[in-house]
Design a protein around this motif. Structure first.
Motif, mmCIF file in Angstrom:
data_model
loop_
_atom_site.group_PDB
_atom_site.id
_atom_site.type_symbol
_atom_site.label_atom_id
_atom_site.label_comp_id
_atom_site.label_asym_id
_atom_site.label_seq_id
_atom_site.Cartn_x
_atom_site.Cartn_y
_atom_site.Cartn_z
ATOM 1 N N GLY A 135 0.784 -1.226 0.000
ATOM 2 C CA GLY A 135 0.000 0.000 0.000
ATOM 3 C C GLY A 135 0.807 1.263 0.000
ATOM 4 O O GLY A 135 2.021 1.259 -0.132
ATOM 5 N N HIS A 139 0.898 0.688 8.028
ATOM 6 C CA HIS A 139 -0.123 0.542 9.075
ATOM 7 C C HIS A 139 0.461 0.839 10.453
ATOM 8 O O HIS A 139 -0.233 1.282 11.358
ATOM 9 N N HIS A 147 7.032 -3.465 3.197
ATOM 10 C CA HIS A 147 6.556 -3.034 1.889
ATOM 11 C C HIS A 147 7.733 -2.898 0.933
ATOM 12 O O HIS A 147 8.714 -2.247 1.237
ATOM 13 N N THR A 222 -7.629 1.210 3.850
ATOM 14 C CA THR A 222 -7.303 -0.217 3.782
ATOM 15 C C THR A 222 -8.436 -1.040 3.195
ATOM 16 O O THR A 222 -9.593 -0.846 3.540
ATOM 17 N N ASP A 240 -3.970 0.860 1.064
ATOM 18 C CA ASP A 240 -3.295 -0.312 1.615
ATOM 19 C C ASP A 240 -4.076 -1.569 1.243
ATOM 20 O O ASP A 240 -5.216 -1.750 1.668
#
Length: 331
Positions: A135, A139, A147, A222, A240
């Motif tokens: 994403g 988070h 990521h 998300t 995300d």
């Protein structure tokens, strides 16, 4: 990407490829493109590996091409088994358009076919490696997968995410490359290919603007989906993606992953678990029921069927945007 490789019997492949190559060499002409088009009303005979490539070929080729796709409607592309007749069709094509990394059986057959005008769409843009959690921002959950969106790879490198068509900007970049390739393969109609490419890129630019504006202000960033195909889309629009099964839509998530997704859904105020039309929705519905969430379709556009929410790429992508806006609480 964990894709199950389907093997074609060696004798069938060898015979089919030899026949295809003999036919190709017999009908080639001085124009640089194979001569089968003369038997097809003067049109270029194009074979596309699956729907996203078919759409590009049809939109850009227009009246000058006849497009056949190896992946018929309703068939999950990752699991495609090639018949000897399909390999033979490859060898007889004037032009082949495919995306390496999606369908290993197709990649192997195309390499053996040896058609001069063959284009791998993955070479027309930069590919990235995406994890199950992908994403536009972190988070902040402990233990979440790192990521890797900034790591760029060429199409042939392991770990690269091939789902480039789900980002309208990257898809437009690929369209430009396909247009230039068709101009070279069929110079007599180069002006039309150039015009058609420009029109398609204009449509994709407009689609990008709709996504950019439509997803700018949301209650959550998300979304959870069975198939981790939306990494490029998530990065483009700063969302995300939390994939249940990873790159292979048929793989089973671990109990630990299901637990993690329940925690993510609660922390990020997720409302919806997305599934797709060409793969089982069992896991998505089980997770949604357990976490008190709803379900909806987010189509990875690997094929168009009567269950698709739209007749073509543009319409289905607009349906995807509507589903995302609803799930994310767009304002």
């Amino acid at each position: 990407m964990n894709v199950r490789r389907r093997l074609i019997p060696t004798t069938a492949v060898t015979g089919a490829v030899i026949l295809g190559l003999v036919t190709l060499s017999a009908c080639s002409d001085a124009s640089g493109a194979a001569g089968k088009g003369k038997e097809n009303g003067g049109k270029l005979d194009v074979v596309a590996s699956f729907y996203p490539m078919q759409f590009l070929a049809e939109q850009i080729g227009g009246d000058h091409v006849t497009v056949n796709t190896l992946t018929k409607p309703g068939v999950e592309p990752h699991d495609l088994e090639l018949k000897a007749s399909q390999v033979r069709e490859l060898g007889q094509a004037d032009y082949i358009l495919y995306l390496k990394g999606i369908q290993p059986a197709v990649d192997d057959a195309i390499q053996q076919a040896g058609v001069e005008n063959t284009l791998d769409a993955a070479t027309l843009t930069k590919l990235e490696a995406h994890s199950t959690s992908t994403g536009g921002h972190d988070h902040g959950h402990e233990g979440e997968e790192e990521h890797h969106g900034e790591e760029e790879h060429h199409g042939e490198e392991a770990g690269a995410d091939p789902h480039i068509w789900l980002d309208p900007v990257k898809y437009a970049e690929v369209a430009k490359g396909v247009g230039a390739s068709l101009e070279k393969a069929d110079p007599a109609h180069a002006a039309d290919y150039k015009k058609n490419t420009a029109e398609l890129v204009k449509k994709l630019d407009a689609l990008h603007k709709k996504f950019d504006e439509g997803l700018k202000n949301t209650s959550t960033r998300t979304f959870i989906t069975t198939h981790s195909a939306f990494g490029y889309l998530a990065e483009r629009y700063k969302l995300d993606q939390e994939g249940i099964s990873g790159m292979d839509p048929e793989s089973e998530p671990s109990p630990a992953r299901i637990k993690e997704l329940r925690e993510v859904a609660k922390a990020e105020k997720v409302t919806t678990v997305f599934f797709e039309t060409l793969a089982s929705d069992k896991t998505a519905k089980t997770l949604a029921k357990d976490a008190g969430l709803t379900t909806d379709v987010l189509d990875p556009l690997e094929g168009i069927t009567d269950k698709s929410k739209g007749a073509d790429y543009i319409e289905v992508m607009e349906s995807n945007l509507a589903a995302l806006r609803k799930a994310l609480g767009s304002k």
